[in-house]
Design a protein around this motif. Structure first.
Motif, PDB file in Angstrom:
ATOM      1  N   MET A   1       1.130  -1.340  -0.432  1.00 35.71           N
ATOM      2  CA  MET A   1      -0.316  -0.353  -0.131  1.00 35.71           C
ATOM      3  C   MET A   1       0.738   1.606  -0.288  1.00 35.71           C
ATOM      4  O   MET A   1       1.241   1.910  -0.540  1.00 35.71           O
ATOM      5  CB  MET A   1      -0.587   0.106   1.401  1.00 35.71           C
ATOM      6  N   SER A   2       1.913   0.971   0.913  1.00 36.92           N
ATOM      7  CA  SER A   2       2.994   2.231   0.892  1.00 36.92           C
ATOM      8  C   SER A   2       3.328   2.864  -0.513  1.00 36.92           C
ATOM      9  O   SER A   2       3.113   3.853  -1.552  1.00 36.92           O
ATOM     10  CB  SER A   2       4.028   2.083   1.567  1.00 36.92           C
ATOM     11  N   ASP A   3       3.617   1.657  -1.747  1.00 34.94           N
ATOM     12  CA  ASP A   3       4.023   2.169  -2.427  1.00 34.94           C
ATOM     13  C   ASP A   3       3.187   2.851  -3.362  1.00 34.94           C
ATOM     14  O   ASP A   3       3.315   4.119  -4.652  1.00 34.94           O
ATOM     15  CB  ASP A   3       4.958   1.045  -3.586  1.00 34.94           C
ATOM     16  N   ARG A   4       2.089   2.268  -3.551  1.00 35.56           N
ATOM     17  CA  ARG A   4       0.928   2.765  -4.383  1.00 35.56           C
ATOM     18  C   ARG A   4       0.448   4.179  -3.616  1.00 35.56           C
ATOM     19  O   ARG A   4       0.466   4.963  -4.914  1.00 35.56           O
ATOM     20  CB  ARG A   4      -0.840   1.669  -3.944  1.00 35.56           C
ATOM     21  N   THR A  92      11.797  12.587   6.266  1.00 35.44           N
ATOM     22  CA  THR A  92      11.914  11.081   7.141  1.00 35.44           C
ATOM     23  C   THR A  92       9.864  10.933   7.648  1.00 35.44           C
ATOM     24  O   THR A  92       9.370  10.701   6.938  1.00 35.44           O
ATOM     25  CB  THR A  92      11.798  10.884   8.878  1.00 35.44           C
ATOM     26  N   SER A  93       9.772  12.415   7.880  1.00 35.44           N
ATOM     27  CA  SER A  93       8.412  13.008   8.474  1.00 35.44           C
ATOM     28  C   SER A  93       7.374  12.721   6.740  1.00 35.44           C
ATOM     29  O   SER A  93       6.052  12.145   7.033  1.00 35.44           O
ATOM     30  CB  SER A  93       7.866  13.645   9.146  1.00 35.44           C
ATOM     31  N   THR A  94       8.442  13.535   5.854  1.00 39.40           N
ATOM     32  CA  THR A  94       7.009  13.739   4.638  1.00 39.40           C
ATOM     33  C   THR A  94       7.255  12.555   4.158  1.00 39.40           C
ATOM     34  O   THR A  94       6.245  11.520   3.719  1.00 39.40           O
ATOM     35  CB  THR A  94       8.379  14.854   3.859  1.00 39.40           C
ATOM     36  N   VAL A  95       8.429  11.451   4.443  1.00 35.25           N
ATOM     37  CA  VAL A  95       7.733   9.951   3.665  1.00 35.25           C
ATOM     38  C   VAL A  95       7.325   8.977   4.042  1.00 35.25           C
ATOM     39  O   VAL A  95       6.320   8.268   3.140  1.00 35.25           O
ATOM     40  CB  VAL A  95       9.793   9.944   3.420  1.00 35.25           C
ATOM     41  N   GLN A  96       7.226   9.429   5.372  1.00 39.56           N
ATOM     42  CA  GLN A  96       6.398   8.523   6.069  1.00 39.56           C
ATOM     43  C   GLN A  96       5.274   8.680   5.931  1.00 39.56           C
ATOM     44  O   GLN A  96       3.773   7.816   5.872  1.00 39.56           O
ATOM     45  CB  GLN A  96       6.727   8.012   7.393  1.00 39.56           C
ATOM     46  N   SER A  97       4.957   9.990   6.171  1.00 39.73           N
ATOM     47  CA  SER A  97       3.511  10.797   5.949  1.00 39.73           C
ATOM     48  C   SER A  97       2.558   9.908   4.583  1.00 39.73           C
ATOM     49  O   SER A  97       1.038   9.234   4.580  1.00 39.73           O
ATOM     50  CB  SER A  97       3.336  11.656   5.910  1.00 39.73           C
ATOM     51  N   ILE A  98       3.807  10.011   3.866  1.00 39.93           N
ATOM     52  CA  ILE A  98       2.842   9.977   2.793  1.00 39.93           C
ATOM     53  C   ILE A  98       2.770   8.503   2.338  1.00 39.93           C
ATOM     54  O   ILE A  98       1.685   7.646   1.720  1.00 39.93           O
ATOM     55  CB  ILE A  98       3.564  10.489   0.769  1.00 39.93           C
ATOM     56  N   SER A  99       3.445   7.678   2.714  1.00 43.63           N
ATOM     57  CA  SER A  99       3.296   6.243   2.564  1.00 43.63           C
ATOM     58  C   SER A  99       2.298   6.234   3.792  1.00 43.63           C
ATOM     59  O   SER A  99       1.658   4.785   3.151  1.00 43.63           O
ATOM     60  CB  SER A  99       5.031   5.500   3.514  1.00 43.63           C
ATOM     61  N   MET A 100       1.659   5.924   4.442  1.00 45.45           N
ATOM     62  CA  MET A 100       0.965   5.790   4.763  1.00 45.45           C
ATOM     63  C   MET A 100      -0.705   6.311   4.616  1.00 45.45           C
ATOM     64  O   MET A 100      -2.218   6.620   5.304  1.00 45.45           O
ATOM     65  CB  MET A 100       0.559   6.199   7.089  1.00 45.45           C
ATOM     66  N   GLY A 101      -0.614   7.591   3.151  1.00 46.47           N
ATOM     67  CA  GLY A 101      -1.352   8.387   2.130  1.00 46.47           C
ATOM     68  C   GLY A 101      -2.085   9.329   3.215  1.00 46.47           C
ATOM     69  O   GLY A 101      -2.710  10.294   2.749  1.00 46.47           O
ATOM     70  N   GLY A 102      -1.304   9.797   4.151  1.00 46.56           N
ATOM     71  CA  GLY A 102      -1.464  11.388   4.274  1.00 46.56           C
ATOM     72  C   GLY A 102      -0.822  12.007   3.341  1.00 46.56           C
ATOM     73  O   GLY A 102      -0.090  11.902   2.330  1.00 46.56           O
ATOM     74  N   LYS A 103      -0.913  13.423   3.350  1.00 42.75           N
ATOM     75  CA  LYS A 103      -0.895  14.362   2.510  1.00 42.75           C
ATOM     76  C   LYS A 103      -1.396  14.387   0.970  1.00 42.75           C
ATOM     77  O   LYS A 103      -0.878  14.676   0.806  1.00 42.75           O
ATOM     78  CB  LYS A 103       0.564  14.557   3.120  1.00 42.75           C
ATOM     79  N   GLY A 104      -2.283  13.700   1.049  1.00 45.61           N
ATOM     80  CA  GLY A 104      -3.267  13.236  -0.242  1.00 45.61           C
ATOM     81  C   GLY A 104      -2.249  12.846  -0.685  1.00 45.61           C
ATOM     82  O   GLY A 104      -2.959  12.054  -2.069  1.00 45.61           O
ATOM     83  N   GLY A 105      -1.710  12.035  -0.446  1.00 48.41           N
ATOM     84  CA  GLY A 105      -0.996  10.169  -0.609  1.00 48.41           C
ATOM     85  C   GLY A 105      -2.547   8.700  -1.616  1.00 48.41           C
ATOM     86  O   GLY A 105      -1.047   8.108  -1.708  1.00 48.41           O
ATOM     87  N   ARG A 106      -3.269   9.310  -0.874  1.00 45.58           N
ATOM     88  CA  ARG A 106      -4.223   8.597  -1.177  1.00 45.58           C
ATOM     89  C   ARG A 106      -5.102   8.487  -2.758  1.00 45.58           C
ATOM     90  O   ARG A 106      -5.224   9.792  -3.051  1.00 45.58           O
ATOM     91  CB  ARG A 106      -5.205   7.969   0.196  1.00 45.58           C
TER      92      ARG A 106
END
Length: 106
Positions: A1-4, A92-106
């Protein structure tokens, strides 16, 4: 999911998608650094992982950073450089947030 999630944010194998969250992050980072995107920063890290589809295997997962992973090492180095904490908006916080679908990563 994090790659997506990283791909959906606009970090793709063909580059950063126009009009995406990725392009916004890149623009802000370039402006803050005087016109360029720094190696090892959020944009370059996410683009590399997005192009290779390696976000999850690097340890940035949709449930958090995996212990003993490349991500854990990155987090440790960033915390050391900032006196023990991870800065809001840092790599780190930006990469992790987007990996989890935050910051619009979904």
């Amino acid at each position: 999911m994090s790659d997506r999630n990283v791909h959906n944010a606009g970090f793709t194998s063909s580059g950063i998608a126009r009009g995406s969250l990725a392009s916004s992050i890149m623009s802000k980072e370039a402006t803050a650094s005087g016109g360029g995107v720094q190696s090892g920063g959020a944009t370059s890290t996410l683009q590399e992982m997005g192009a290779r589809g390696s976000t999850h295997s690097s340890g940035f997962t949709s449930s958090g950073i995996s212990g003993g992973s490349q991500a854990a090492g990155m987090m440790s180095r960033e915390a050391t450089a900032h006196g023990g904490g991870i800065p809001r908006g840092g790599t780190t916080s930006t990469v992790q947030s987007i990996s989890m679908g935050g910051k619009g990563g979904r």
